[in-house]
Write an enzyme that holds these catalytic residues in place. Structure first.
Site, PDB file in Angstrom:
ATOM      1  N   CYS A   2      22.313  35.418  24.519  1.00  0.00           N
ATOM      2  CA  CYS A   2      21.227  34.819  25.545  1.00  0.00           C
ATOM      3  C   CYS A   2      20.305  33.968  24.085  1.00  0.00           C
ATOM      4  CB  CYS A   2      20.391  34.851  26.089  1.00  0.00           C
ATOM      5  SG  CYS A   2      21.604  35.151  27.869  1.00  0.00           S
ATOM      6  N   ARG A  27      24.828  32.743  20.381  1.00  0.00           N
ATOM      7  CA  ARG A  27      24.405  34.114  20.851  1.00  0.00           C
ATOM      8  C   ARG A  27      24.937  34.140  22.402  1.00  0.00           C
ATOM      9  NH1 ARG A  27      18.913  36.159  18.511  1.00  0.00           N
ATOM     10  NH2 ARG A  27      18.966  36.794  20.243  1.00  0.00           N
ATOM     11  N   TRP A  74      24.841  33.619  28.007  1.00  0.00           N
ATOM     12  CA  TRP A  74      24.796  34.976  27.511  1.00  0.00           C
ATOM     13  C   TRP A  74      25.083  35.948  28.856  1.00  0.00           C
ATOM     14  CZ3 TRP A  74      26.657  40.504  27.917  1.00  0.00           C
ATOM     15  CH2 TRP A  74      27.749  40.458  27.809  1.00  0.00           C
ATOM     16  N   ASN A 100      15.541  36.407  28.117  1.00  0.00           N
ATOM     17  CA  ASN A 100      17.361  37.248  26.976  1.00  0.00           C
ATOM     18  C   ASN A 100      16.376  38.817  27.683  1.00  0.00           C
ATOM     19  OD1 ASN A 100      17.860  35.216  26.804  1.00  0.00           O
ATOM     20  ND2 ASN A 100      17.424  35.948  24.453  1.00  0.00           N
ATOM     21  N   GLY A 101      17.455  39.558  27.802  1.00  0.00           N
ATOM     22  CA  GLY A 101      17.630  41.045  28.435  1.00  0.00           C
ATOM     23  C   GLY A 101      17.404  41.592  30.040  1.00  0.00           C
ATOM     24  N   GLU A 481      39.295  47.125  11.222  1.00  0.00           N
ATOM     25  CA  GLU A 481      39.043  46.012  11.161  1.00  0.00           C
ATOM     26  C   GLU A 481      39.269  44.520  11.513  1.00  0.00           C
ATOM     27  OE1 GLU A 481      35.845  44.787  11.449  1.00  0.00           O
ATOM     28  OE2 GLU A 481      35.756  43.192  10.260  1.00  0.00           O
ATOM     29  N   LYS A 485      39.284  41.781  14.186  1.00  0.00           N
ATOM     30  CA  LYS A 485      39.500  40.243  13.480  1.00  0.00           C
ATOM     31  C   LYS A 485      40.677  39.910  14.583  1.00  0.00           C
ATOM     32  CE  LYS A 485      35.613  40.610  12.553  1.00  0.00           C
ATOM     33  NZ  LYS A 485      35.668  41.370  12.309  1.00  0.00           N
ATOM     34  N   GLU A 488      39.768  40.154  18.787  1.00  0.00           N
ATOM     35  CA  GLU A 488      38.958  39.023  19.425  1.00  0.00           C
ATOM     36  C   GLU A 488      38.165  37.906  19.193  1.00  0.00           C
ATOM     37  OE1 GLU A 488      34.570  40.380  17.801  1.00  0.00           O
ATOM     38  OE2 GLU A 488      35.329  39.814  15.117  1.00  0.00           O
ATOM     39  N   HIS A 504      51.812  60.052  16.206  1.00  0.00           N
ATOM     40  CA  HIS A 504      51.772  60.954  17.798  1.00  0.00           C
ATOM     41  C   HIS A 504      50.914  60.001  18.563  1.00  0.00           C
ATOM     42  CE1 HIS A 504      51.417  64.708  14.897  1.00  0.00           C
ATOM     43  NE2 HIS A 504      50.957  63.585  14.011  1.00  0.00           N
ATOM     44  N   LYS A 603      27.183  37.066  19.294  1.00  0.00           N
ATOM     45  CA  LYS A 603      26.438  37.064  18.480  1.00  0.00           C
ATOM     46  C   LYS A 603      24.786  37.914  18.586  1.00  0.00           C
ATOM     47  CE  LYS A 603      27.024  36.684  13.886  1.00  0.00           C
ATOM     48  NZ  LYS A 603      27.881  37.629  13.299  1.00  0.00           N
TER      49      LYS A 603
HETATM   50  C1  F6R Z   1      33.148  41.128  15.172  1.00  0.00           C
HETATM   51  C2  F6R Z   1      31.508  41.645  15.441  1.00  0.00           C
HETATM   52  C3  F6R Z   1      30.901  42.563  16.649  1.00  0.00           C
HETATM   53  C4  F6R Z   1      29.480  43.334  15.555  1.00  0.00           C
HETATM   54  C5  F6R Z   1      28.491  44.372  16.599  1.00  0.00           C
HETATM   55  C6  F6R Z   1      27.181  44.795  16.053  1.00  0.00           C
HETATM   56  O1  F6R Z   1      33.669  40.411  14.960  1.00  0.00           O
HETATM   57  O2  F6R Z   1      30.715  41.079  15.177  1.00  0.00           O
HETATM   58  O3  F6R Z   1      31.476  44.099  16.677  1.00  0.00           O
HETATM   59  O4  F6R Z   1      29.177  43.824  14.257  1.00  0.00           O
HETATM   60  O5  F6R Z   1      28.740  43.621  18.182  1.00  0.00           O
HETATM   61  O6  F6R Z   1      26.585  44.187  15.521  1.00  0.00           O
HETATM   62  P1  F6R Z   1      25.112  44.151  14.300  1.00  0.00           P
HETATM   63  O7  F6R Z   1      25.967  44.397  13.197  1.00  0.00           O
HETATM   64  O8  F6R Z   1      24.594  43.153  14.599  1.00  0.00           O
HETATM   65  O9  F6R Z   1      24.681  44.869  15.110  1.00  0.00           O
END
Ligand code: F6R
Length: 608
Positions: A2, A27, A74, A100-101, A481, A485, A488, A504, A603
């Protein structure tokens, strides 16, 4: 998670709030709204479901008013509806709040307020806040907000306005970030500096428990005991160009292609050729303490956790310090043992991830030093950690993290070298390690030059529904990773596994419809991974390999081969992750996904 923006000044507020929301869209992007003071004892408000563009289209071009607040959501409590979109209002419509929160005791508060006659119009936890403020309002918004906050349990970053107090915005922070922007004759508020970066680069960060009351002429911060807090403004160094897409169609592609530069910035000034070691100025730990460190524990989430897994392996194998990396949300509730002489790291691009922040505080409470590895300067983890390393990736705007990941790797490689040189690593070995690290940006440039070939492979496989990603050693976290990627941003199901573990269980998934992506180094583990590839091929599974240029045997047994330049095998995590970022990106593009803002994600995850 948010985004909040607030503006008080001489200019028309609506375009400034809309621009701030656009920059904060990463966000959260379920729904958005603004509330603006008209100066006649009433507020104007527009709220829409969907992206900021929908809000922009709905806001009248000539909407007046010079102070107001905005929010991009969000969803946590309540579905994505217009009624649940912020700002929320008290019954009179004079008080507006963005939040937010999560207010944990909102049910009890709703009941209490309903008994007093309040009629709620949304399902949100937030709506109790304007109604509590109204309960205490006697002509002084700041005092009423302070009285309301006493009731709240949970986390919040809020901004509040009252129709009868022109130019005033009251903000409060507990667990969700809030930053004041200090302009010329105007003052702004944001959940991060992106909210107002085009208006001012002078910022003041709020700490938990602080309240700010601002108007066009300035701001006043007070703490929980109502004492005045004097805090000088910091300067934000991000250029506006760094937060624009430039020639790229989306931020993710731009950020992938920035990696030679962003890694260069992470390494900048830190490669100490004279002493064959790394210089890290922000560790804040005396040398004797560093020498005595007997264990390193790392906490992080998501992509940052994957970088931490590489970091832990490196620290063990190169610096010979026992190390482990754990998911922060698990560590917090596990009552972790905090050993004497253990050093902890909290790793976070945003520096605001709630899981990582709360776990860090728990560990600090137990007496350990926690260093931060963060990208966002002035973020909460960066400020509350006992020292650390900024990775200097520049703003990362695409929700899927790419350049921050490789810069976090750079921070771990630097720290490992520094610790190893304090222990058993020889000068000659230090020089070799430094040379390997210094070569990384150019190696990544070479991989990026293979963009079209990687796109062709992605096009071939983008309609598959399931993928496996396998690697060993330092490349196991890279497999994790790559799978993250892909899922997501393309919504294709993908699982990352240590290659040796496939027999396994996961091998049951192998069939002609399920491709496996292998990460193949040229170290001692190569033969083992080649055996795994043969096992997959024998069962009809398509195999894609990211491997070392010139590995003809590998090229001959897989269906598709993506080469990276040969280098010291300890540095392949840098180069082998890049084709996986591009693969995910091109699969998502091919499927018509919203690459920068994938569904359900945001994010900076500031709720637990
Ligand atoms: C994946 C991604 C998330 C962040 C996770 C932690 O592409 O961006 O998995 O890595 O939410 O975020 P930070 O690094 O900001 O603590």
């Amino acid at each position: 998670m948010c985004g909040i923006v607030g503006y008080a000044g001489p200019r028309r507020a609506s375009p400034i709030l809309l621009e701030g929301l656009k920059r904060l869209e990463y966000r959260g992007y379920d729904s958005a709204g603004i509330a603006i003071g008209r100066g006649d004892g009433s507020l104007s408000s527009v709220r829409t479901v969907g992206k900021i563009q929908a809000l922009k289209d709905a806001v009248p071009k000539d909407l007046g008013g010079t102070w107001g607040i905005g929010h991009t959501r969000w969803a946590t409590h309540g579905g994505v509806t217009q009624a649940n979109t912020h700002p929320h209002f008290d019954g009179s419509g004079k008080i507006a709040v963005v939040h937010n929160g999560i207010i944990e005791n909102y049910r009890a508060l709703r009941e209490m307020l309903a008994k007093e006659g309040v009629v709620f119009t949304s399902e949100t936890d937030t709506e109790v806040i304007p109604n509590l403020v109204a309960r205490y309002y006697k002509g002084d918004l700041e005092a009423a907000v302070k009285a309301a906050l006493v009731h709240l349990e949970g986390t919040y970053g809020i901004a509040v306005i009252h129709a009868d107090e022109p130019g005033r915005i009251v903000g409060a922070r507990n667990g969700s970030p809030l930053v004041v922007g200090v302009g010329e004759g105007e003052t702004l508020l944001g959940s991060d500096v992106m909210a107002f970066i085009s208006s001012t680069s002078r910022v003041v960060y709020l700490n938990d428990g602080e309240i700010v009351s601002l108007d066009p002429s300035g701001f006043r911060i007070t703490d929980r005991s109502d004492s005045r807090v004097d805090r000088a403004a910091d300067a934000v160094t991000w250029e506006l160009g760094a937060i624009e897409k430039g020639e790229y169609p989306c931020f993710m592609e731009k950020e992938i292609f920035e990696q030679p530069d962003s890694i260069g910035r992470a390494l900048g000034g830190r490669l100490d050729q004279d002493n064959a070691t790394a210089k890290l100025g922000g560790l804040n730990l005396d040398r004797r303490y560093q020498r005595a460190v007997s264990r390193v524990n790392i906490i992080a989430a998501g992509t940052s956790w994957h970088a931490s897994l590489v970091g832990a392996q490196l620290l063990e194998s190169v610096a010979r310090i026992p190390a482990s990396a754990d998911v922060a949300s698990e560590v917090r509730y596990r009552n972790p043992v905090v050993e004497r002489d253990s050093l902890w790291f909290a790793v976070s691009q945003s520096g605001e991830t709630a899981d990582t922040l709360y776990a860090m505080r728990e560990i600090q409470r137990k007496g350990a030093n926690v260093l931060g590895i963060c990208n966002v300067v002035g973020s909460t983890i960066a400020r509350e950690s006992d020292g650390g390393v900024y990775v200097h990736s520049g703003p990362e705007i695409a929700v899927a993290s790419t350049k921050a990941f490789t810069s976090q790797l750079a921070a771990f490689y630097l720290f490992t070298l520094h610790m190893a040189r304090m222990r058993d690593m020889s000068r000659a070995e230090g020089e070799r390690f430094l040379a390997g690290l210094a070569a990384v940006p150019d190696m990544i440039k070479t991989v990026l030059g293979r963009r079209d070939a990687i796109q062709a492979v992605a096009k071939k496989y983008s309609r598959r529904r399931d993928f496996l990603f396998l690697g060993r050693g330092l490349l196991y976290p890279i497999a994790l990773e790559g799978a993250l990627k892909l899922k997501e941003i393309s919504y294709i199901h993908a699982e990352g596994y240590p290659a040796g573990e496939i027999k396994h269980g996961p091998i049951a998934l192998v069939c002609p419809e399920v491709p496996t992506v292998f990460l193949v180094s040229d170290d001692g583990l190569r033969e083992k991974v080649i055996s795994n590839i043969r096992e997959v091929k024998a069962r009809g599974g398509p195999a894609i390999a990211v491997g070392v240029e010139g590995d003809k045997e590998l090229e001959g047994i897989v269906d598709d081969f993506i080469p990276v330049p040969k280098m010291d095998s300890r540095f392949y995590p840098f180069t082998m992750v890049v084709p996986l970022q591009l693969f995910a990106y091109f699969c998502a593009l091919d499927l018509g996904r919203d690459v920068d803002q994938p569904r359900n994600l945001a994010k900076s995850v500031t709720v637990e």
